[in-house]
Design a protein around this motif. Structure first.
Motif, PDB file in Angstrom:
ATOM      1  N   ASP A 136       0.862  -1.180   0.000  1.00 23.77           N
ATOM      2  CA  ASP A 136       0.000   0.000   0.000  1.00 23.77           C
ATOM      3  C   ASP A 136       0.898   1.229   0.000  1.00 23.77           C
TER       4      ASP A 136
ATOM      5  N   GLN B 216      -3.966  13.261  -4.634  1.00 28.27           N
ATOM      6  CA  GLN B 216      -4.868  12.291  -5.248  1.00 28.27           C
ATOM      7  C   GLN B 216      -4.941  12.464  -6.759  1.00 28.27           C
TER       8      GLN B 216
ATOM      9  N   SER C 219      -7.893   5.302  -2.736  1.00 28.48           N
ATOM     10  CA  SER C 219      -9.031   5.178  -1.824  1.00 28.48           C
ATOM     11  C   SER C 219      -8.783   6.126  -0.658  1.00 28.48           C
ATOM     12  N   ARG C 220      -9.865   6.706  -0.147  1.00 26.16           N
ATOM     13  CA  ARG C 220      -9.736   7.657   0.966  1.00 26.16           C
ATOM     14  C   ARG C 220     -10.545   7.157   2.141  1.00 26.16           C
ATOM     15  N   SER C 221      -9.974   7.355   3.326  1.00 22.08           N
ATOM     16  CA  SER C 221     -10.612   6.929   4.553  1.00 22.08           C
ATOM     17  C   SER C 221     -10.335   7.972   5.624  1.00 22.08           C
ATOM     18  N   VAL C 222     -11.275   8.140   6.517  1.00 22.69           N
ATOM     19  CA  VAL C 222     -11.091   9.081   7.614  1.00 22.69           C
ATOM     20  C   VAL C 222      -9.955   8.612   8.515  1.00 22.69           C
ATOM     21  N   THR C 223      -9.827   7.299   8.715  1.00 22.87           N
ATOM     22  CA  THR C 223      -8.821   6.773   9.632  1.00 22.87           C
ATOM     23  C   THR C 223      -7.443   6.608   9.010  1.00 22.87           C
ATOM     24  N   SER C 224      -7.367   6.215   7.743  1.00 20.79           N
ATOM     25  CA  SER C 224      -6.054   5.948   7.154  1.00 20.79           C
ATOM     26  C   SER C 224      -5.636   6.966   6.102  1.00 20.79           C
TER      27      SER C 224
ATOM     28  N   ARG D   1      -4.885   6.421   0.246  1.00 20.80           N
ATOM     29  CA  ARG D   1      -4.015   5.268   0.028  1.00 20.80           C
ATOM     30  C   ARG D   1      -4.216   4.710  -1.373  1.00 20.80           C
TER      31      ARG D   1
ATOM     32  N   ARG E 102      -3.892   1.046  -2.766  1.00 18.24           N
ATOM     33  CA  ARG E 102      -3.825  -0.256  -2.119  1.00 18.24           C
ATOM     34  C   ARG E 102      -3.426  -1.375  -3.080  1.00 18.24           C
TER      35      ARG E 102
END
Length: 84
Positions: free
Chosen positions: A13, A21, A32-37, A40, A42
């Motif tokens: 990753d 982006q 991919s986007r995430s509030v926690t990570s 990324r 992947r």
């Protein structure tokens, strides 16, 4: 790579800043986007990730390969303890 196949352990990753982006997508990467990570890319071959990181750095963005984490969560930098 064996027999033209990519082994799962060769996939990594990449962590990129959110403002990178569009640049990553211009390289043909799926972000991919995430509030926690965060943002990324992947499961891409390590060699492709290393090339993408160099391209992003040439464009002024920081990026890094995220090493495998057996528990699937981010660990704090060396010497830091997680919050209780």
């Amino acid at each position: 790579m064996e027999n033209g196949e990519i082994r799962m352990r060769d996939l990594v990753d990449m962590a990129i800043p959110a403002n990178a982006q569009a640049a990553a997508e211009a390289l043909g990467l799926r972000v991919s986007r995430s509030v926690t990570s965060g943002a990324r890319v992947r499961q891409i071959p390590r060699e492709d990730a290393e090339i993408a990181i160099e391209c992003l750095r040439d464009w002024g963005f920081s990026a890094r390969i995220v090493e495998d984490n057996p528990h699937g969560i981010d660990t704090p930098p060396h010497g830091m303890k997680p919050a209780a």
